[in-house]
Design an enzyme around this catalytic site. Structure first.
Site, PDB file in Angstrom:
ATOM      1  CB  CYS A  99     -11.605 -30.271 -26.267  1.00 17.81           C
ATOM      2  SG  CYS A  99     -10.960 -28.815 -27.121  1.00 17.81           S
TER       3      CYS A  99
ATOM      4  CG  HIS B  31      -9.044 -27.558 -23.430  1.00 16.85           C
ATOM      5  ND1 HIS B  31      -9.115 -28.658 -24.249  1.00 16.85           N
ATOM      6  CD2 HIS B  31      -9.387 -28.002 -22.178  1.00 16.85           C
ATOM      7  CE1 HIS B  31      -9.459 -29.721 -23.533  1.00 16.85           C
ATOM      8  NE2 HIS B  31      -9.644 -29.337 -22.273  1.00 16.85           N
TER       9      HIS B  31
END
Length: 424
Positions: A72, A375
């Site tokens: 990510c 994330h």
């Protein structure tokens, strides 16, 4: 008995035929049902990528990027860069480069350190990835080939653990810059850059040699001014930069949300002022004074000598304390448009009225508590609309949501024409 056998055999044959017919009907119904479900899923996926614009329905043209295993950090940077139009268009318009047949022709989804063949091109795979985005594809694009090249030329990013998005961005831009400088498939990319009329030669900033699209778009120059507090000797040095890393001032570091505590809110201006204000260097950073011939106490101040076309601002949210790298979760208020950088310039009188104003193009956000976990997602503006990029998922969003984000990296584009008077 022979006749009975014939009759029985005929009956058995009819039963078998009936069974086969029923089985065929069942299979046909199952296939039809499965096809119907697939159509429903496809329509649902399509409907999820439709939005209303001025009363009419239009397709959501953005394409997501698949997560290849904690990638990510890479996806958020790629989506952000894909929305820096001048930068992105340069790569998309490059001619495709055909790599020789060999091990690179049969790339696998998962790679190991031992894979051979150094005939890889970061520029080419970066170009392919950018071309795959904004094509209106209903399925997410898998950047496997680019990830393979990243593993080959950036050893720090081998493996599938979470990485720092800012560190990846710097490595990516540096390696793109180096590859563009050299001969590539017999053609010098720097020559191609010089022939590109959309990029002015007068605004180039050279970092490590010849200028490329990387330094032309992101390159700026800082003046580092150091003064000896004993004899008053002043030392000036010019340093090129591709981004500015800004501290979040210590007085704001305990504020985690927009409305958690009373008192002033931390703004991007506070971070910029902290970066450029005069400061006295501590005992570990004593300045070697050429006049005193020894290390002395001194002050330091940064000025921006030249602003870039795209101003990349990195908020330093991760700090080492003892044995841990903690995250500063403070909300920092930032403008969507009209960021005025004039007061940080070394010679503001030489700048035009619009040349110091910047509008936000993209924001990278880190969700979670640690640099090695959490994330990354990105918000970016495309043709007047804001999108949220969360790996494979892309959703339309609004300005109110964007300004509430706890930004980690901000990409501001130099304003070309007057579009408002909002200022930071």
């Amino acid at each position: 008995r022979c006749d009975d056998f014939v009759v029985n055999d005929t009956k058995l044959g009819l039963v078998q035929k009936v069974r086969e017919h029923l089985q065929n009907l069942e299979n046909s119904a199952f296939t039809s049902d499965r096809h119907r479900k697939r159509k429903l899923l496809e329509n649902s996926s399509l409907n999820s990528k439709l939005l209303k614009v001025n009363g009419s329905t239009t397709a959501l043209c953005a394409t997501g990027l698949r997560n290849l295993g904690n990638t990510c950090f890479m996806n958020a940077i790629l989506q952000s860069l894909s929305n820096i139009q001048q930068f992105c268009c340069y790569f998309k318009e490059l001619p495709a480069v055909e790599l020789r047949n060999g091990k690179t022709a049969g790339r696998r989804t998962y790679h190991t350190r031992s894979q051979g063949d150094n005939n890889v091109s970061l520029v080419e795979e970066f170009r392919k990835t950018l071309c795959a985005l904004w094509q209106g594809s209903q399925t997410a694009f898998s950047p496997e080939s680019l990830f393979y090249v990243v593993w080959k030329i950036m050893p720090n990013f081998r493996g599938y653990q979470q990485q720092d998005a800012h560190e990846f961005m710097r490595y990516l831009l540096d390696h793109l810059h180096l590859e563009l400088q050299g001969g590539f498939n017999g053609v010098s990319r720097s020559v191609i850059l010089q022939e590109n009329s959309s990029l002015s030669a007068s605004n180039k900033c050279c970092i490590n040699g010849a200028s490329t699209v990387v330094t032309t778009i992101f390159g700026g120059i800082l003046q580092n001014e150091v003064n000896c507090l004993i004899c008053g000797t002043e030392s000036r040095k010019f340093d090129p930069f591709l981004d500015l890393s800004l501290d979040i001032p210590s007085q704001f570091r305990n504020k985690r949300t927009k409305n958690q505590e009373s008192g002033p809110m931390c703004t991007l201006r506070d971070c910029l002022r902290s970066f450029t204000d005069l400061e006295e260097l501590d005992e570990t950073e004593l300045y070697m004074c050429h006049k005193c011939k020894k290390k002395q106490k001194s002050t330091k101040k940064f000025w921006i000598q030249k602003l870039p076309k795209v101003l990349c601002l990195h908020l330093k949210r991760f700090h080492w304390t003892a044995y841990l790298r903690n995250k500063v979760d403070t909300y920092v208020e930032f403008p969507l448009r009209g960021l005025d950088m004039k007061c940080y310039l070394l010679e503001p009188e030489n700048s035009g009225p619009e040349s110091c104003l910047y509008d936000l193009a993209a924001v990278v956000v880190h969700h979670g508590s640690g640099v090695g976990s959490g994330h990354y997602t990105a918000y970016a503006a495309h043709e007047g609309r804001w999108f949220h990029f969360n790996d494979s998922t892309v959703t339309l969003t609004d300005e109110e949501t964007v300004v509430k984000a706890k930004a980690y990296i901000l990409f501001y584009v130099e304003r070309q024409a007057k579009s408002g008077s909002d200022k930071l």
